[in-house]
Design a protein around this motif. Structure first.
Motif, short mmCIF file in Angstrom:
data_model
loop_
_atom_site.label_atom_id
_atom_site.label_comp_id
_atom_site.label_asym_id
_atom_site.label_seq_id
_atom_site.Cartn_x
_atom_site.Cartn_y
_atom_site.Cartn_z
N ALA A 95 0.79 -1.15 0.15
CA ALA A 95 0.00 0.13 -0.01
C ALA A 95 1.10 1.18 -0.01
CB ALA A 95 -0.88 -0.17 1.22
N ILE A 96 0.87 2.16 -1.03
CA ILE A 96 1.29 3.34 -0.91
C ILE A 96 0.28 4.55 -0.54
CG2 ILE A 96 2.66 5.14 -2.48
CD1 ILE A 96 4.07 2.41 -2.14
N MET A 97 0.50 5.11 0.42
CA MET A 97 -0.06 6.36 1.10
C MET A 97 0.41 7.50 0.38
SD MET A 97 -0.95 7.43 4.83
CE MET A 97 0.54 7.26 5.49
N ASN A 98 -0.11 7.99 -0.84
CA ASN A 98 0.26 8.99 -1.75
C ASN A 98 0.08 10.42 -1.13
OD1 ASN A 98 -0.04 10.69 -4.53
ND2 ASN A 98 1.54 9.12 -4.61
N ASP A 99 -1.34 10.44 -0.59
CA ASP A 99 -1.70 11.72 0.12
C ASP A 99 -2.19 11.68 1.49
OD1 ASP A 99 -1.78 12.11 -2.87
OD2 ASP A 99 -4.17 11.68 -3.04
N LEU A 129 0.64 -6.18 2.67
CA LEU A 129 1.93 -6.72 3.64
C LEU A 129 2.80 -5.58 4.02
CD1 LEU A 129 3.06 -9.73 1.56
CD2 LEU A 129 1.42 -9.68 3.43
N SER A 130 2.71 -4.37 3.31
CA SER A 130 3.33 -2.94 3.96
C SER A 130 2.77 -1.76 3.48
CB SER A 130 4.66 -3.02 3.36
OG SER A 130 4.79 -2.82 2.02
N LEU A 131 2.92 -0.57 4.45
CA LEU A 131 2.65 0.58 3.85
C LEU A 131 3.75 1.52 3.92
CD1 LEU A 131 0.16 2.66 3.76
CD2 LEU A 131 0.34 2.88 6.22
N ALA A 132 3.62 2.14 2.79
CA ALA A 132 4.75 3.25 2.65
C ALA A 132 3.93 4.42 2.33
CB ALA A 132 5.71 2.67 1.48
N TRP A 133 4.81 5.74 2.47
CA TRP A 133 4.47 6.83 2.13
C TRP A 133 5.40 7.58 1.10
CZ3 TRP A 133 8.00 10.53 3.26
CH2 TRP A 133 9.12 10.03 4.14
N GLU A 134 4.56 8.58 0.55
CA GLU A 134 5.26 9.58 -0.29
C GLU A 134 5.13 10.78 -0.06
OE1 GLU A 134 4.60 8.60 -4.33
OE2 GLU A 134 5.56 6.79 -4.45
N THR A 135 6.09 11.85 -0.19
CA THR A 135 5.65 13.22 0.32
C THR A 135 6.98 13.96 -0.54
OG1 THR A 135 5.38 14.88 1.97
CG2 THR A 135 6.93 13.24 2.47
N SER A 136 6.66 15.22 -0.37
CA SER A 136 7.73 16.18 -0.55
C SER A 136 8.96 16.09 -0.06
CB SER A 136 7.20 17.71 -0.77
OG SER A 136 8.32 18.59 -1.02
N VAL A 145 6.03 13.14 10.81
CA VAL A 145 4.74 12.31 11.58
C VAL A 145 5.05 10.79 10.70
CG1 VAL A 145 2.56 12.20 11.16
CG2 VAL A 145 3.67 14.64 11.32
N TYR A 146 5.48 10.76 9.57
CA TYR A 146 5.28 9.52 9.15
C TYR A 146 6.58 8.47 9.86
CZ TYR A 146 2.69 11.01 5.01
OH TYR A 146 1.72 11.43 4.31
N ASN A 147 7.68 9.00 10.15
CA ASN A 147 8.50 8.28 10.75
C ASN A 147 8.39 8.31 12.13
OD1 ASN A 147 10.38 8.63 8.52
ND2 ASN A 147 11.33 10.56 9.09
N ARG A 148 7.65 8.86 12.91
CA ARG A 148 7.16 8.82 14.14
C ARG A 148 6.09 7.58 14.11
NH1 ARG A 148 5.38 13.46 15.56
NH2 ARG A 148 3.15 13.08 15.01
N SER A 152 7.35 3.36 6.26
CA SER A 152 8.61 3.27 5.39
C SER A 152 8.65 4.46 4.43
CB SER A 152 8.94 2.05 4.98
OG SER A 152 7.73 1.70 4.02
N LYS A 153 9.77 4.91 4.18
CA LYS A 153 10.08 5.89 3.14
C LYS A 153 9.78 5.24 1.83
CE LYS A 153 12.78 9.18 5.92
NZ LYS A 153 13.99 9.67 6.10
N SER A 154 9.22 6.06 0.81
CA SER A 154 9.00 5.49 -0.80
C SER A 154 9.20 6.59 -1.49
CB SER A 154 7.76 4.74 -1.02
OG SER A 154 7.75 4.34 -2.08
N HIS A 155 10.35 7.25 -1.81
CA HIS A 155 10.82 8.27 -2.59
C HIS A 155 10.68 7.87 -4.16
CE1 HIS A 155 11.87 10.54 0.71
NE2 HIS A 155 12.62 9.97 1.16
#
Length: 427
Positions: A95-99, A129-136, A145-148, A152-155
């Motif tokens: 899962a990619i948390m895009n917004d 199986l995983s949740l990653a995030w994308e941001t500026s 917030v995401y790291n806390r 996981s980072k997903s650039h």
């Protein structure tokens, strides 16, 4: 969903058609932020609604959007978007948390943490199986917030590089079957000198080789890791190019060795190739010219498990494929013996759990070998007359001649290199 001591303060729900009117201003504010920080063009209302309606229509395969509201007044205060994708490295859906957007006046109250927790729950329910995030990259507040939250980072640039490299591997997938890449600069790197000096390794020749011929070097024994094969023939650290001018040694390894990213690039630049039939015939057929020396570790993995310090056991009696290749292409056979290869690791039998013993170093200390001198002797070539369709009697005759050459090379040299106590056993 967050709760106070009495009742919930916020509600988080999956977006449906009735939520689109409240969702659109939130999406506008989100896009405006990225327009100001990264100059991303403002997206039209129709395009934004098209994304939302696509997710509403197929939440199982596309993704979902969540809208956050004040629990009492039902005021929309934020949203999040999750897209489903697949990952080879985790062997399933990701899962990619895009917004993720919270209205400014509501920030600092822990709402983002609650939304991330809900996103993780929804991801699990949808089989991710995983949740990653994308941001500026400059949005430090969001990253905190995401790291806390343990996401996981997903650039995008990381994914782009990985995608490009995977495409390159596919495009370059036959290089290990067609002579490798061969770089004298890589083969002569100083680090390889340090590697061979650790033992040290030494290369000895018995006779000059004609660069207008192709050769099959039969390397013996396999030992634990065939380190002398790599040092002598996979690099130029023991002066192979001086001893055998205009001869290119190609250490032949199993195809699986070329499946590891980046390691394959190093191997290919060292001239290492796959030991498959197609690869060997490509080098011996003349398609890559003359002066190729295929260094084949004849005993393979079976011989590795026969490694002993007082007996050089060679798994050779049933290995005849290289003999057939030599006959079909008229390639000269050259026996090669590494005196001391078996002594780089000490093998012990352990409670009969390991019938062939275990290797100290592999089990307890990684792959660090003992510091024992290893001398690799390249024997005299057995010149072979080309026969495109050899019969079994011709193969057996040449095979017996090769075994005799190996035995002679061993007997002539074992006392020179302090291994007179070692017995030769061919199985």
């Amino acid at each position: 969903m967050a709760t106070s001591e009495t009742e919930p303060r916020w509600s988080i729900e999956i977006v449906n058609e009735n939520d689109l009117v409240d969702l659109l201003p939130l999406m506008h504010a989100y896009c405006e932020f990225y327009h100001q920080t990264e100059q991303i063009p403002i997206i039209s209302d129709d395009a934004l609604m098209g994304v939302s309606r696509a997710l509403i229509a197929n939440p199982t395969h596309e993704g979902i959007q969540l809208i956050v509201r004040d629990f009492k007044e039902r005021t929309p205060i934020g949203f999040a978007t999750i897209y489903w994708c697949w990952s080879t490295l985790i062997g399933g859906r990701s899962a990619i948390m895009n917004d993720l957007f919270i209205c400014e006046q509501y920030r600092g109250q822990g709402i983002a943490d609650i939304v991330i927790t809900e996103c993780a729950r929804q991801a699990r329910e949808h089989g991710a199986l995983s949740l990653a995030w994308e941001t500026s990259i400059d949005n430090k507040r969001a990253q905190t917030v995401y790291n806390r939250s343990g996401a996981s980072k997903s650039h995008r640039w990381t994914l782009t590089i990985c995608f490009i490299y995977v495409c390159w591997i596919y495009f370059d997938r036959r290089t290990d079957l067609q002579g490798g890449r061969w770089s004298n600069r890589i083969r002569q790197l100083p680090i390889f000198r340090q590697f061979v000096n650790y033992f040290p390794l030494k290369l000895i020749k018995s006779e000059d080789l004609d660069s207008n011929q192709n050769y099959i070097f039969g390397f013996h024994p396999h030992g634990a890791f065939s380190l002398s094969a790599l040092g002598n023939f996979g690099t130029d650290a023991t002066n192979f190019s001086i001893l055998f001018p205009n001869i290119r040694p190609h250490l032949m390894l199993l195809h699986i060795q070329f499946q590891f990213p980046f390691t394959r690039e190093v191997l290919l630049n060292l001239g290492v190739c796959c030991v498959s039939k197609d690869s060997c015939e490509y080098l011996l057929s003349g398609k890559s010219g003359k002066g190729n020396a295929l260094v084949i570790i004849i005993g393979g993995a079976r011989e590795m498990y026969l490694t002993k310090n007082d007996t050089m056991i060679l798994y050779l009696k049933t290995r005849k494929g290289f003999i057939t290749l030599a006959l079909k292409h008229g390639a000269s056979l050259v026996p090669v013996i590494s005196f001391g290869e078996n002594e780089l690791y000490q093998r012990y039998t352990c409670f009969n759990l390991f019938p062939n013993g275990i290797v100290w170093g592999r089990l307890f200390a990684g792959h660090i070998p003992r510091r024992c001198p290893v001398v690799t002797v390249v024997g005299k070539p057995i010149h072979v007359k080309q026969n495109i369709n050899p019969i079994s009697e011709e193969i057996d005759q040449l095979h017996n001649q090769y075994i005799q050459a190996v035995e002679q090379l061993f007997e002539v040299n074992k006392h020179k290199y302090s291994l007179g106590y070692v017995k030769l056993e061919i199985v």
